[in-house]
Design a protein around this motif. Sequence first.
Motif, short mmCIF file in Angstrom:
data_model
loop_
_atom_site.label_atom_id
_atom_site.label_comp_id
_atom_site.label_asym_id
_atom_site.label_seq_id
_atom_site.Cartn_x
_atom_site.Cartn_y
_atom_site.Cartn_z
N GLY A 80 42.11 50.35 55.66
CA GLY A 80 42.71 49.19 55.00
C GLY A 80 41.81 48.00 54.80
N MET A 81 40.49 48.20 54.76
CA MET A 81 39.56 47.10 54.52
C MET A 81 38.96 47.26 53.13
SD MET A 81 36.24 45.85 56.77
CE MET A 81 37.21 45.66 58.27
N ALA A 82 39.02 46.18 52.32
CA ALA A 82 38.50 46.22 50.96
C ALA A 82 37.45 45.13 50.77
CB ALA A 82 39.62 46.03 49.95
N LEU A 83 36.29 45.51 50.25
CA LEU A 83 35.21 44.57 49.97
C LEU A 83 35.03 44.46 48.46
CD1 LEU A 83 32.65 42.87 50.70
CD2 LEU A 83 31.39 45.05 50.73
N ILE A 84 35.09 43.22 47.95
CA ILE A 84 34.76 42.94 46.55
C ILE A 84 33.38 42.29 46.58
CG2 ILE A 84 35.47 41.87 44.40
CD1 ILE A 84 37.53 43.82 45.54
N PRO A 85 32.32 43.05 46.24
CA PRO A 85 30.97 42.54 46.46
C PRO A 85 30.51 41.54 45.42
CG PRO A 85 30.88 44.71 45.48
CD PRO A 85 32.34 44.41 45.72
N ASP A 86 29.47 40.82 45.75
CA ASP A 86 28.77 39.97 44.80
C ASP A 86 28.27 40.85 43.66
OD1 ASP A 86 27.32 38.03 43.53
OD2 ASP A 86 25.65 38.07 44.93
N GLY A 87 28.50 40.40 42.42
CA GLY A 87 28.09 41.22 41.28
C GLY A 87 29.21 42.07 40.74
N HIS A 88 30.44 41.74 41.12
CA HIS A 88 31.67 42.30 40.56
C HIS A 88 32.07 43.67 41.11
CE1 HIS A 88 31.10 38.92 37.96
NE2 HIS A 88 30.18 39.50 37.24
N GLY A 89 31.18 44.61 41.25
CA GLY A 89 31.56 45.88 41.85
C GLY A 89 32.48 46.71 40.99
N VAL A 90 32.18 46.80 39.69
CA VAL A 90 32.96 47.67 38.79
C VAL A 90 32.06 48.83 38.34
CG1 VAL A 90 34.35 45.73 38.01
CG2 VAL A 90 32.33 46.38 36.69
N PHE A 91 32.70 49.86 37.78
CA PHE A 91 31.96 50.99 37.22
C PHE A 91 31.62 50.64 35.77
CE2 PHE A 91 34.70 52.78 40.55
CZ PHE A 91 33.73 53.35 41.36
N ALA A 127 33.51 48.67 30.98
CA ALA A 127 33.57 47.53 31.90
C ALA A 127 32.30 46.70 31.88
CB ALA A 127 33.83 48.03 33.32
N GLY A 128 31.16 47.35 31.65
CA GLY A 128 29.90 46.62 31.64
C GLY A 128 29.74 45.67 30.48
N THR A 129 30.58 45.79 29.45
CA THR A 129 30.50 44.90 28.30
C THR A 129 31.49 43.74 28.38
OG1 THR A 129 32.11 46.15 26.96
CG2 THR A 129 29.79 46.86 26.89
N LEU A 130 32.29 43.69 29.44
CA LEU A 130 33.21 42.57 29.63
C LEU A 130 32.44 41.30 29.97
CD1 LEU A 130 35.91 44.26 31.89
CD2 LEU A 130 36.07 43.87 29.44
N LEU A 138 38.61 42.42 36.91
CA LEU A 138 38.72 43.87 37.10
C LEU A 138 38.39 44.25 38.54
CD1 LEU A 138 39.20 46.66 35.90
CD2 LEU A 138 36.82 46.65 35.09
N ALA A 139 37.37 43.62 39.11
CA ALA A 139 36.99 43.93 40.49
C ALA A 139 38.10 43.55 41.46
CB ALA A 139 35.70 43.20 40.85
N VAL A 140 38.69 42.37 41.27
CA VAL A 140 39.76 41.91 42.15
C VAL A 140 41.00 42.79 42.01
CG1 VAL A 140 41.34 39.97 42.62
CG2 VAL A 140 38.90 39.54 42.27
N SER A 141 41.12 43.46 40.87
CA SER A 141 42.28 44.33 40.64
C SER A 141 42.41 45.41 41.70
CB SER A 141 42.20 44.99 39.26
OG SER A 141 42.34 44.04 38.24
#
Length: 227
Positions: A80-91, A127-130, A138-141
Amino acid sequence: MPVSLALRGVRVRYGPVEALHGVDLAFPAGAVTALLGRNGAGRSTVLRTLAGLLSPAAGRVEWDGRDVTGWTASERARDGMALIPDGHGVFAGLPVRDNLLVFAGGNPVDPALDAFPVLRKRLGQQAGTLSGGEQQMLAVSRALLRPSRVLLLDELSQGLAPRVVAQLYDVVGQLAAGGQRTVVLVEQYAGEALRRADVAYVLRRGRVAFAGEPGELLSDGHVALFD
């Protein structure tokens, strides 16, 4: 407040360089903690240590009273631990829709689209073009789509317009509401984080320089020291 997460005497090294010098930090359960400091102060190192991406050279990591120092990042995520890293962390190479499906793990994606309506218009877009703000939404989603008891956010506001930052923090506030989720916010620009936080720490050169209530930093005008 009861403690959810804690670092006890933690030292972290990058090769011969020690980034955290016997740090003690306690993150209250169901509260928002702001972890502040200049670049190089050790803030992101704390998050990566909590998440299991870095192993302490000394000391221990505690979660709900358990010593989880030896747990892998995957084990902590499953618990149950979620990390949203610096740099967004999306695919970046996948469309927004596929990112959401991966984050959701079989759950409905509607909570993310309701929180961030602009993503509904971008479902087929890579996602990379957002824009930077849309990538952060998107990352926080992922925190909206899969239940997590601990949410670690690294530089949520970095490089974003104030309007977008306010929207992101509104969603973080909703995630923290009700005291069911422990949130740790790492920020260099402290104002918004302090206004949302219940507890604040300031790191300086790998040591704790301040621990207390956010209002103490805001009212005494010390925020400028960390901008």
